[in-house]
Design a protein around this motif. Structure first.
Motif, PDB file in Angstrom:
ATOM      1  N   ASP A 128     -69.781  52.954  -7.807  1.00 55.40           N
ATOM      2  CA  ASP A 128     -71.217  52.652  -7.796  1.00 55.40           C
ATOM      3  C   ASP A 128     -71.765  52.490  -9.211  1.00 55.40           C
ATOM      4  O   ASP A 128     -72.572  51.606  -9.477  1.00 55.40           O
ATOM      5  CB  ASP A 128     -71.999  53.744  -7.061  1.00 55.40           C
ATOM      6  N   GLY A 129     -71.297  53.350 -10.127  1.00 53.40           N
ATOM      7  CA  GLY A 129     -71.731  53.248 -11.517  1.00 53.40           C
ATOM      8  C   GLY A 129     -71.334  51.932 -12.153  1.00 53.40           C
ATOM      9  O   GLY A 129     -72.120  51.307 -12.867  1.00 53.40           O
ATOM     10  N   ALA A 151     -62.401  61.625  -3.672  1.00 55.54           N
ATOM     11  CA  ALA A 151     -62.957  60.453  -2.979  1.00 55.54           C
ATOM     12  C   ALA A 151     -64.437  60.291  -3.316  1.00 55.54           C
ATOM     13  O   ALA A 151     -64.907  59.164  -3.553  1.00 55.54           O
ATOM     14  CB  ALA A 151     -62.760  60.580  -1.476  1.00 55.54           C
ATOM     15  N   LEU A 152     -65.173  61.383  -3.358  1.00 55.86           N
ATOM     16  CA  LEU A 152     -66.594  61.321  -3.724  1.00 55.86           C
ATOM     17  C   LEU A 152     -66.771  60.863  -5.173  1.00 55.86           C
ATOM     18  O   LEU A 152     -67.637  60.039  -5.476  1.00 55.86           O
ATOM     19  CB  LEU A 152     -67.258  62.684  -3.523  1.00 55.86           C
ATOM     20  N   CYS A 153     -65.938  61.400  -6.052  1.00 55.60           N
ATOM     21  CA  CYS A 153     -66.011  61.009  -7.462  1.00 55.60           C
ATOM     22  C   CYS A 153     -65.688  59.534  -7.643  1.00 55.60           C
ATOM     23  O   CYS A 153     -66.365  58.822  -8.393  1.00 55.60           O
ATOM     24  CB  CYS A 153     -65.061  61.858  -8.305  1.00 55.60           C
ATOM     25  N   ALA A 154     -64.653  59.068  -6.964  1.00 52.63           N
ATOM     26  CA  ALA A 154     -64.269  57.661  -7.077  1.00 52.63           C
ATOM     27  C   ALA A 154     -65.391  56.755  -6.590  1.00 52.63           C
ATOM     28  O   ALA A 154     -65.694  55.730  -7.216  1.00 52.63           O
ATOM     29  CB  ALA A 154     -62.993  57.395  -6.292  1.00 52.63           C
ATOM     30  N   ALA A 155     -66.035  57.118  -5.494  1.00 53.21           N
ATOM     31  CA  ALA A 155     -67.151  56.319  -4.972  1.00 53.21           C
ATOM     32  C   ALA A 155     -68.307  56.287  -5.973  1.00 53.21           C
ATOM     33  O   ALA A 155     -68.923  55.234  -6.195  1.00 53.21           O
ATOM     34  CB  ALA A 155     -67.618  56.870  -3.626  1.00 53.21           C
ATOM     35  N   ASP A 187     -72.639  59.259 -15.272  1.00 47.50           N
ATOM     36  CA  ASP A 187     -72.007  60.076 -16.307  1.00 47.50           C
ATOM     37  C   ASP A 187     -70.940  60.948 -15.665  1.00 47.50           C
ATOM     38  O   ASP A 187     -71.192  62.071 -15.247  1.00 47.50           O
ATOM     39  CB  ASP A 187     -73.046  60.929 -17.023  1.00 47.50           C
ATOM     40  N   TRP A 188     -69.751  60.433 -15.586  1.00 47.46           N
ATOM     41  CA  TRP A 188     -68.626  61.145 -14.998  1.00 47.46           C
ATOM     42  C   TRP A 188     -68.148  62.289 -15.872  1.00 47.46           C
ATOM     43  O   TRP A 188     -67.439  63.170 -15.402  1.00 47.46           O
ATOM     44  CB  TRP A 188     -67.477  60.175 -14.723  1.00 47.46           C
ATOM     45  N   THR A 189     -68.551  62.315 -17.124  1.00 43.43           N
ATOM     46  CA  THR A 189     -68.063  63.349 -18.038  1.00 43.43           C
ATOM     47  C   THR A 189     -68.628  64.727 -17.730  1.00 43.43           C
ATOM     48  O   THR A 189     -68.007  65.733 -18.052  1.00 43.43           O
ATOM     49  CB  THR A 189     -68.381  63.010 -19.503  1.00 43.43           C
ATOM     50  N   VAL A 190     -69.792  64.781 -17.105  1.00 37.90           N
ATOM     51  CA  VAL A 190     -70.398  66.075 -16.784  1.00 37.90           C
ATOM     52  C   VAL A 190     -70.518  66.304 -15.282  1.00 37.90           C
ATOM     53  O   VAL A 190     -70.700  67.424 -14.836  1.00 37.90           O
ATOM     54  CB  VAL A 190     -71.789  66.242 -17.441  1.00 37.90           C
TER      55      VAL A 190
END
Length: 136
Positions: free
Chosen positions: A60-61, A52-56, A32-35
């Motif tokens: 993975d998601g 970079a952490l968010c993209a990884a 859930d990238w929205t939160v």
């Protein structure tokens, strides 16, 4: 069914609502990238590592998903990359609202036979339910 919902950052409230609707139907959201992804208060010097952490986590998601639901927007940017990852790894793709895009403006990958188009979110929810029933 494991589902990743992609969309434009500025439409994250809509993506969040779709994720909650899928969970209410018994599906699992893979990320859930929205939160979990927000850099509003982050110092500029820390953002590159954070991105970079968010993209990884996003990758993975997508890789953990059985189904990928894309809320179409002409300016999806990152979501179009996620679409490519899903297609490359055999994840079932459902695009909400992109089936009527002019061929000259839509991502060329929308026209692959592996990509399903639905008109709205209720149709996407029903389609994910159908995929789950068929997989059982």
């Amino acid at each position: 069914m494991n589902v990743y919902v992609a969309g434009r950052w500025t439409r994250r409230a809509e993506a969040w609502a779709v994720m909650r609707a899928l969970e209410a139907r018994g599906h699992r959201i893979t990320h859930d990238w929205t939160v979990k992804e927000d850099n509003a208060e982050m110092p500029e010097g820390e953002r590159q590592d954070y991105y970079a952490l968010c993209a990884a986590a996003d990758v993975d998601g997508v890789l953990d998903a059985d189904a990928f639901v894309l809320l179409h927007d002409d300016a999806c940017r990152g979501a179009f990359v996620e679409l490519g990852i899903a297609l490359a790894h055999g994840v079932r793709v459902i695009v909400v609202g992109g089936g009527t895009c002019p061929v000259t403006t839509a991502p060329i990958f929308y026209w692959l036979p592996e990509v399903e188009h639905v008109a709205d979110v209720p149709q996407a929810l029903a389609r994910v339910d159908w995929m789950q029933e068929r997989a059982a």
